[in-house]
Scaffold this motif. Structure first.
Motif, mmCIF file in Angstrom:
data_model
loop_
_atom_site.group_PDB
_atom_site.id
_atom_site.type_symbol
_atom_site.label_atom_id
_atom_site.label_comp_id
_atom_site.label_asym_id
_atom_site.label_seq_id
_atom_site.Cartn_x
_atom_site.Cartn_y
_atom_site.Cartn_z
ATOM 1 N N LEU A 1 -2.017 13.644 14.701
ATOM 2 C CA LEU A 1 -2.848 12.823 13.826
ATOM 3 C C LEU A 1 -2.822 13.381 12.411
ATOM 4 O O LEU A 1 -2.866 14.595 12.214
ATOM 5 C CB LEU A 1 -4.283 12.797 14.356
ATOM 6 N N GLN A 2 -2.753 12.489 11.428
ATOM 7 C CA GLN A 2 -2.748 12.934 10.042
ATOM 8 C C GLN A 2 -3.724 12.078 9.216
ATOM 9 O O GLN A 2 -3.900 10.886 9.464
ATOM 10 C CB GLN A 2 -1.351 12.865 9.430
ATOM 11 N N ASN A 3 -4.362 12.732 8.263
ATOM 12 C CA ASN A 3 -5.245 12.024 7.349
ATOM 13 C C ASN A 3 -4.456 11.588 6.119
ATOM 14 O O ASN A 3 -3.563 12.312 5.647
ATOM 15 C CB ASN A 3 -6.409 12.918 6.924
ATOM 16 N N VAL A 4 -4.800 10.408 5.601
ATOM 17 C CA VAL A 4 -4.076 9.861 4.464
ATOM 18 C C VAL A 4 -5.061 9.255 3.462
ATOM 19 O O VAL A 4 -6.216 8.989 3.783
ATOM 20 C CB VAL A 4 -3.069 8.767 4.899
ATOM 21 N N HIS A 5 -4.581 9.051 2.268
ATOM 22 C CA HIS A 5 -5.295 8.285 1.248
ATOM 23 C C HIS A 5 -4.360 7.160 0.831
ATOM 24 O O HIS A 5 -3.289 7.404 0.277
ATOM 25 C CB HIS A 5 -5.653 9.159 0.051
ATOM 26 N N ILE A 6 -4.748 5.910 1.125
ATOM 27 C CA ILE A 6 -3.894 4.754 0.863
ATOM 28 C C ILE A 6 -4.463 3.961 -0.295
ATOM 29 O O ILE A 6 -5.651 3.608 -0.304
ATOM 30 C CB ILE A 6 -3.775 3.842 2.101
ATOM 31 N N VAL A 7 -3.621 3.682 -1.282
ATOM 32 C CA VAL A 7 -3.994 2.853 -2.419
ATOM 33 C C VAL A 7 -3.269 1.526 -2.285
ATOM 34 O O VAL A 7 -2.037 1.481 -2.150
ATOM 35 C CB VAL A 7 -3.617 3.532 -3.749
ATOM 36 N N TYR A 8 -4.038 0.438 -2.312
ATOM 37 C CA TYR A 8 -3.467 -0.898 -2.159
ATOM 38 C C TYR A 8 -3.272 -1.530 -3.525
ATOM 39 O O TYR A 8 -4.161 -1.499 -4.383
ATOM 40 C CB TYR A 8 -4.367 -1.764 -1.284
ATOM 41 N N ASN A 9 -2.083 -2.105 -3.712
ATOM 42 C CA ASN A 9 -1.707 -2.668 -5.001
ATOM 43 C C ASN A 9 -2.072 -4.144 -5.066
ATOM 44 O O ASN A 9 -2.181 -4.816 -4.036
ATOM 45 C CB ASN A 9 -0.204 -2.504 -5.235
ATOM 46 N N PRO B 1 -8.115 9.063 8.947
ATOM 47 C CA PRO B 1 -7.005 9.217 9.886
ATOM 48 C C PRO B 1 -6.124 7.973 9.921
ATOM 49 O O PRO B 1 -6.622 6.847 9.939
ATOM 50 C CB PRO B 1 -7.709 9.452 11.229
ATOM 51 N N SER B 2 -4.834 8.192 9.936
ATOM 52 C CA SER B 2 -3.863 7.098 9.910
ATOM 53 C C SER B 2 -3.442 6.707 11.322
ATOM 54 O O SER B 2 -3.473 7.518 12.248
ATOM 55 C CB SER B 2 -2.628 7.529 9.108
ATOM 56 N N ASN B 3 -3.037 5.441 11.473
ATOM 57 C CA ASN B 3 -2.441 5.025 12.743
ATOM 58 C C ASN B 3 -1.001 5.513 12.856
ATOM 59 O O ASN B 3 -0.395 5.447 13.927
ATOM 60 C CB ASN B 3 -2.499 3.505 12.899
ATOM 61 N N VAL B 4 -0.445 6.016 11.762
ATOM 62 C CA VAL B 4 0.897 6.600 11.756
ATOM 63 C C VAL B 4 0.766 8.105 11.940
ATOM 64 O O VAL B 4 0.160 8.795 11.109
ATOM 65 C CB VAL B 4 1.625 6.294 10.432
ATOM 66 N N TYR B 5 1.309 8.624 13.022
ATOM 67 C CA TYR B 5 1.271 10.063 13.264
ATOM 68 C C TYR B 5 2.356 10.762 12.446
ATOM 69 O O TYR B 5 3.299 10.132 11.964
ATOM 70 C CB TYR B 5 1.476 10.367 14.750
ATOM 71 N N ASP B 6 2.227 12.076 12.306
ATOM 72 C CA ASP B 6 3.255 12.804 11.571
ATOM 73 C C ASP B 6 4.502 12.960 12.434
ATOM 74 O O ASP B 6 4.567 12.463 13.559
ATOM 75 C CB ASP B 6 2.719 14.158 11.087
ATOM 76 N N GLU B 7 5.495 13.653 11.905
ATOM 77 C CA GLU B 7 6.781 13.760 12.599
ATOM 78 C C GLU B 7 6.679 14.501 13.926
ATOM 79 O O GLU B 7 7.551 14.382 14.779
ATOM 80 C CB GLU B 7 7.801 14.447 11.686
ATOM 81 N N LYS B 8 5.599 15.284 14.106
ATOM 82 C CA LYS B 8 5.395 16.009 15.365
ATOM 83 C C LYS B 8 4.487 15.252 16.329
ATOM 84 O O LYS B 8 4.119 15.774 17.376
ATOM 85 C CB LYS B 8 4.808 17.393 15.070
ATOM 86 N N GLY B 9 4.132 14.018 15.955
ATOM 87 C CA GLY B 9 3.279 13.224 16.816
ATOM 88 C C GLY B 9 1.808 13.602 16.733
ATOM 89 O O GLY B 9 1.033 13.285 17.642
ATOM 90 N N GLY C 1 0.838 -1.193 0.000
ATOM 91 C CA GLY C 1 0.000 0.000 0.000
ATOM 92 C C GLY C 1 0.873 1.242 0.000
ATOM 93 O O GLY C 1 1.965 1.236 0.565
ATOM 94 N N THR C 2 0.381 2.290 -0.632
ATOM 95 C CA THR C 2 1.092 3.567 -0.669
ATOM 96 C C THR C 2 0.188 4.644 -0.089
ATOM 97 O O THR C 2 -0.942 4.829 -0.557
ATOM 98 C CB THR C 2 1.484 3.951 -2.105
ATOM 99 N N ALA C 3 0.677 5.321 0.952
ATOM 100 C CA ALA C 3 -0.094 6.354 1.634
ATOM 101 C C ALA C 3 0.278 7.733 1.091
ATOM 102 O O ALA C 3 1.452 8.116 1.100
ATOM 103 C CB ALA C 3 0.163 6.303 3.134
ATOM 104 N N TYR C 4 -0.751 8.462 0.628
ATOM 105 C CA TYR C 4 -0.571 9.795 0.090
ATOM 106 C C TYR C 4 -1.209 10.826 1.033
ATOM 107 O O TYR C 4 -2.026 10.483 1.893
ATOM 108 C CB TYR C 4 -1.222 9.917 -1.289
#
Length: 277
Positions: A257-265, A247-255, A55-58
């Motif tokens: 919450l960040q929203n993402v769009h993930i495309v699965y291959n 919202p992603s389970n991966v936080y940004d570099e500042k800790g 998967g690629t998160a944008y």
């Protein structure tokens, strides 16, 4: 080991560097998965199959900026059911280096799985464990003691980790019925990062051919007014998750919450990356 000898023979041109990275990433992924499964003392390994996909998160649906990439490894038992899985997270500019992973154990049940998400970069971990006959949520940062809270199993349709994804896979045919649009129903999702679980409303957004788009939003109107929705798109025929937005389970570099769009291959792409090994 033979793989070490083969890797040491690579030249310094760009093609060999890419081959080296592919081999190294594949070896690390398989080593982590099998070492973890062996550590969990799985005894029913008679005919397990491995599913791979990436998967690629944008940053958003324009897909202009890549935030991170995911490599998914799912181990199925002889009944075709997932028993363990691992997700390895890497940055596009850091090669095969893994900055976080998500390990799930479904042997006690798929809805509420025992799992741990560990972000090495932020020194953060969260998950659910099974202790003394009860499920316990936990979270922790750095060297601080883990905060824990027992998970109440009273709520119906309770899901933890990737459990809700497998629930939707089982219900795809029902959700995709053309005769009528299914009535929205409620899923209770666990958030160990908050040591709480919240009710979400699942709705079908649209159905186009074999593609099914669904949304998950907080049941509370007040919370849903401020919180982002989750959107997922599935291929009903192939029983595959194609995209995730929210919202992603991966936080940004500042800790934060960040929203993402993930495309699965397609799974073939994940297998192709490991052919060199």
């Amino acid at each position: 080991f033979p793989w070490r000898r083969s890797l040491s023979c690579l030249n310094r041109d760009s093609g060999d560097k890419m081959q080296y990275r592919a081999r190294l990433a594949c070896f690390q992924a398989w080593t982590l998965l099998f070492a973890w499964v062996e550590g969990s003392r799985v005894s029913q390994r008679r005919s397990m199959a491995i599913e791979q996909f990436t998967g690629t998160a944008y940053t958003d649906e324009t897909m202009q900026t890549v935030l991170y990439k995911e490599r998914h490894l799912v181990m199925h038992n002889d009944r075709g059911e997932p028993s363990h899985s691992m997700v390895l997270y890497s940055r596009p500019d850091e090669g095969p280096k893994v900055f976080a992973n998500l390990r799930s154990d479904f042997t006690r049940g798929r809805n509420v799985s025992v799992y741990e998400f560990h972000d090495y970069a932020l020194k953060w971990k969260e998950g659910i464990t099974y202790e003394d006959g009860r499920y316990v949520m936990y979270r922790g940062e750095g060297e601080l003691p883990l905060e824990k809270k027992e998970l109440s199993m009273d709520a119906s349709n309770l899901f933890a980790g990737e459990g809700w994804h497998y629930f939707l896979l089982d219900k795809l045919d029902m959700l995709a019925q053309k005769a009528r649009k299914p009535t929205p129903f409620v899923l209770h999702l666990c958030f160990p990062a908050h040591l709480a679980n919240y009710p979400f409303v699942l709705k079908r957004e649209w159905l186009k051919g074999s593609l099914l788009r669904m949304s998950l939003s907080f049941k509370s109107f007040l919370i849903s007014f401020f919180a982002p929705k989750i959107f997922v798109t599935y291929d009903v025929v192939r029983k595959k998750l194609l995209s995730f937005s929210g919202p992603s389970n991966v936080y940004d570099e500042k800790g934060k919450l960040q929203n993402v769009h993930i495309v699965y291959n397609p799974e073939e792409e994940g297998k192709a990356a490991c052919k060199a090994s």
